[in-house]
Every structure is written in structure tokens, then in C-alpha cells.
Design a protein around this motif. Structure first.
Motif, PDB file in Angstrom:
ATOM      1  N   THR A 107       0.830  -1.206   0.000  1.00 54.94           N
ATOM      2  CA  THR A 107       0.000   0.000   0.000  1.00 54.94           C
ATOM      3  C   THR A 107       0.862   1.252   0.000  1.00 54.94           C
ATOM      4  N   PHE A 108       1.910   1.256   0.826  1.00 51.40           N
ATOM      5  CA  PHE A 108       2.807   2.416   0.878  1.00 51.40           C
ATOM      6  C   PHE A 108       3.454   2.670  -0.479  1.00 51.40           C
ATOM      7  N   GLN A 109       3.983   1.628  -1.107  1.00 52.83           N
ATOM      8  CA  GLN A 109       4.661   1.787  -2.395  1.00 52.83           C
ATOM      9  C   GLN A 109       3.699   2.222  -3.487  1.00 52.83           C
ATOM     10  N   LYS A 110       2.444   1.812  -3.382  1.00 52.59           N
ATOM     11  CA  LYS A 110       1.422   2.221  -4.337  1.00 52.59           C
ATOM     12  C   LYS A 110       1.078   3.704  -4.169  1.00 52.59           C
ATOM     13  N   GLU A 111       0.961   4.147  -2.919  1.00 55.07           N
ATOM     14  CA  GLU A 111       0.597   5.541  -2.632  1.00 55.07           C
ATOM     15  C   GLU A 111       1.771   6.509  -2.777  1.00 55.07           C
ATOM     16  N   TYR A 112       2.976   6.050  -2.485  1.00 62.06           N
ATOM     17  CA  TYR A 112       4.161   6.913  -2.524  1.00 62.06           C
ATOM     18  C   TYR A 112       5.277   6.223  -3.306  1.00 62.06           C
ATOM     19  N   PRO A 113       5.098   6.078  -4.621  1.00 60.07           N
ATOM     20  CA  PRO A 113       6.100   5.363  -5.422  1.00 60.07           C
ATOM     21  C   PRO A 113       7.469   6.040  -5.358  1.00 60.07           C
ATOM     22  N   GLY A 114       8.477   5.209  -5.236  1.00 65.87           N
ATOM     23  CA  GLY A 114       9.850   5.706  -5.221  1.00 65.87           C
ATOM     24  C   GLY A 114      10.318   6.227  -3.877  1.00 65.87           C
ATOM     25  N   LYS A 115       9.444   6.290  -2.887  1.00 65.51           N
ATOM     26  CA  LYS A 115       9.822   6.770  -1.557  1.00 65.51           C
ATOM     27  C   LYS A 115      10.262   5.600  -0.691  1.00 65.51           C
ATOM     28  N   VAL A 116      11.227   5.856   0.169  1.00 65.37           N
ATOM     29  CA  VAL A 116      11.732   4.840   1.082  1.00 65.37           C
ATOM     30  C   VAL A 116      11.464   5.324   2.496  1.00 65.37           C
ATOM     31  N   ALA A 117      10.787   4.487   3.267  1.00 67.51           N
ATOM     32  CA  ALA A 117      10.425   4.862   4.635  1.00 67.51           C
ATOM     33  C   ALA A 117      11.238   4.070   5.652  1.00 67.51           C
ATOM     34  N   VAL A 118      11.414   4.683   6.813  1.00 69.82           N
ATOM     35  CA  VAL A 118      11.956   3.989   7.975  1.00 69.82           C
ATOM     36  C   VAL A 118      10.748   3.659   8.838  1.00 69.82           C
ATOM     37  N   TRP A 119      10.553   2.366   9.106  1.00 65.36           N
ATOM     38  CA  TRP A 119       9.340   1.890   9.759  1.00 65.36           C
ATOM     39  C   TRP A 119       9.558   1.625  11.236  1.00 65.36           C
ATOM     40  N   THR A 120       8.588   2.062  12.039  1.00 67.19           N
ATOM     41  CA  THR A 120       8.571   1.742  13.457  1.00 67.19           C
ATOM     42  C   THR A 120       7.211   1.169  13.819  1.00 67.19           C
ATOM     43  N   LEU A 121       7.163   0.517  14.939  1.00 61.26           N
ATOM     44  CA  LEU A 121       5.957  -0.135  15.425  1.00 61.26           C
ATOM     45  C   LEU A 121       5.437   0.650  16.614  1.00 61.26           C
ATOM     46  N   LYS A 122       4.131   0.837  16.681  1.00 61.94           N
ATOM     47  CA  LYS A 122       3.523   1.558  17.792  1.00 61.94           C
ATOM     48  C   LYS A 122       2.252   0.831  18.204  1.00 61.94           C
ATOM     49  N   TYR A 123       2.044   0.724  19.501  1.00 65.95           N
ATOM     50  CA  TYR A 123       0.831   0.119  20.032  1.00 65.95           C
ATOM     51  C   TYR A 123      -0.142   1.238  20.406  1.00 65.95           C
ATOM     52  N   VAL A 124      -1.394   1.120  19.974  1.00 65.36           N
ATOM     53  CA  VAL A 124      -2.418   2.130  20.248  1.00 65.36           C
ATOM     54  C   VAL A 124      -3.692   1.440  20.736  1.00 65.36           C
ATOM     55  N   ASP A 181      -6.255  -0.387  25.284  1.00 65.29           N
ATOM     56  CA  ASP A 181      -5.395  -1.312  26.027  1.00 65.29           C
ATOM     57  C   ASP A 181      -4.074  -1.573  25.306  1.00 65.29           C
ATOM     58  N   ASP A 182      -3.681  -0.644  24.439  1.00 62.23           N
ATOM     59  CA  ASP A 182      -2.491  -0.866  23.602  1.00 62.23           C
ATOM     60  C   ASP A 182      -2.576  -2.198  22.878  1.00 62.23           C
ATOM     61  N   ASP A 183      -3.781  -2.502  22.375  1.00 62.38           N
ATOM     62  CA  ASP A 183      -4.006  -3.789  21.734  1.00 62.38           C
ATOM     63  C   ASP A 183      -4.049  -3.727  20.216  1.00 62.38           C
ATOM     64  N   GLU A 184      -3.830  -2.538  19.659  1.00 62.73           N
ATOM     65  CA  GLU A 184      -3.803  -2.391  18.203  1.00 62.73           C
ATOM     66  C   GLU A 184      -2.388  -1.992  17.774  1.00 62.73           C
ATOM     67  N   ILE A 185      -1.968  -2.536  16.650  1.00 58.47           N
ATOM     68  CA  ILE A 185      -0.633  -2.256  16.128  1.00 58.47           C
ATOM     69  C   ILE A 185      -0.731  -1.245  14.998  1.00 58.47           C
ATOM     70  N   ARG A 186       0.178  -0.293  14.995  1.00 57.72           N
ATOM     71  CA  ARG A 186       0.294   0.667  13.903  1.00 57.72           C
ATOM     72  C   ARG A 186       1.737   0.652  13.415  1.00 57.72           C
ATOM     73  N   TYR A 187       1.877   0.719  12.104  1.00 58.93           N
ATOM     74  CA  TYR A 187       3.191   0.817  11.482  1.00 58.93           C
ATOM     75  C   TYR A 187       3.352   2.242  10.979  1.00 58.93           C
ATOM     76  N   GLU A 188       4.395   2.912  11.456  1.00 57.36           N
ATOM     77  CA  GLU A 188       4.641   4.297  11.085  1.00 57.36           C
ATOM     78  C   GLU A 188       5.845   4.359  10.153  1.00 57.36           C
TER      79      GLU A 188
END
Length: 157
Positions: free
Chosen positions: A37-54, A57-64
Motif C-alpha cells: 500500500t505504501f509503495q502504491k501511494e508513494y512510489p519511489g519513496k523509502v520509509a523507515v518503519w517503526t511499530l507503535k501500540y495504540v 489497552d495498547d491492543d492495536e498495532i500501527r506501522y509508522e
């Protein structure tokens, strides 16, 4: 001898369990759906990914994914584990804030307290402005609505 052996087993199982958990804000490789999805929305961009719990109860995962949209602007795309974009944040200059928000900041904070300014659009297409403020060695996000009306102050860790 039995006690020593038992302690050793508990220690080993503790260490193995601790290694399998990913600490928040650790650089990670997100699932294939997120990368696609990221590569489709932002072609040619390179991201540094981190994990965050939200969540409550901090029971959902988000990738930033933090990346540069151009040479001077950093952005952040936030996805759930299914690759659904949950928020997009990009840096903006003070002059791009609504006039009402600029007036509030000038009245309540010295210019040197402002560390960063970003516009955030969430998955419900709600736009807010977040202004990072440093006061008394603590960092806060002062949040404004899309019209520049003051919304809330959130202390960051």
C-alpha cells in the motif's frame, strides 16, 4: 541442585520470551500488505518503519513509515496491520497554519518554543494541525482543528 536447575530454566524461558516481543518505536519491517500500500501511494519513496501500540489497552498495532516527500519536508504515514492508511502527517511552515492558530501561538508561546509544525489527516479525512512545543524541558503537542481553533494540549513522552 534442584533449585539451581529450576532457576536456570525460569531464567532461560524469561529471556526467550523477552526476545520475542518487539519494543515500541523499534525499527521494523512491516507486513507485505503495508509495504504494498505504501509503495502504491508513494512510489519511489523509502520509509523507515517503526511499530507503535495504540488503542485503549495498547491492543492495536500501527506501522509508522517516516519518509521525505521532498528534500526539505518529512512526512509520516501510519498504517494498521492490514495496510489501511490511518493517518498522514507532513511538516509545514508556520505561515501555512490557519491565522487563528498563528495568533494563539504568538499570544501564548515564544517563537523559540516551537519545535515542529505538522498537518495531520486521519482515515476519516479529519484535518488537524499539531504544533510541537518545548516548555520547561517537556515536549507538548498543541493541537488545532482545521479552522485553527485550539483543541487540546498533549504531553509527549
Amino acid at each position: 541442585m534442584k533449585k539451581t536447575f529450576l532457576i536456570l530454566i525460569f531464567l532461560c524461558s524469561y529471556l526467550l520470551t523477552a526476545q520475542s516481543q518487539i519494543a515500541p518505536n523499534t525499527v521494523v519491517t512491516p507486513p507485505e500488505k503495508v509495504l504494498f500500500t505504501f509503495q502504491k501511494e508513494y512510489p519511489g519513496k523509502v520509509a523507515v518503519w517503526t511499530l507503535k501500540y495504540v488503542g485503549d489497552d495498547d491492543d492495536e498495532i500501527r506501522y509508522e513509515g517516516k519518509f521525505k516527500t521532498n528534500e526539505n519536508t518529512e512526512s509520516l504515514a501510519v498504517y494498521d496491520n492490514l495496510g489501511v492508511l490511518k493517518a498522514f502527517e507532513t511538516q509545514i511552515p508556520l505561515s501555512m497554519l490557519p491565522q487563528k492558530a498563528q495568533s494563539y501561538l504568538k499570544k501564548n508561546y515564544p517563537p523559540k518554543a516551537i519545535r515542529e509544525i505538522a498537518v495531520v489527516v486521519d482515515d476519516k479525512n479529519k484535518t488537524t494541525y499539531e504544533v510541537g512545543i518545548e516548555k520547561d524541558s517537556k515536549f507538548y503537542d498543541v493541537v488545532f482543528d482545521k479552522n485553527g481553533g485550539f483543541d487540546v494540549i498533549v504531553q509527549k513522552d
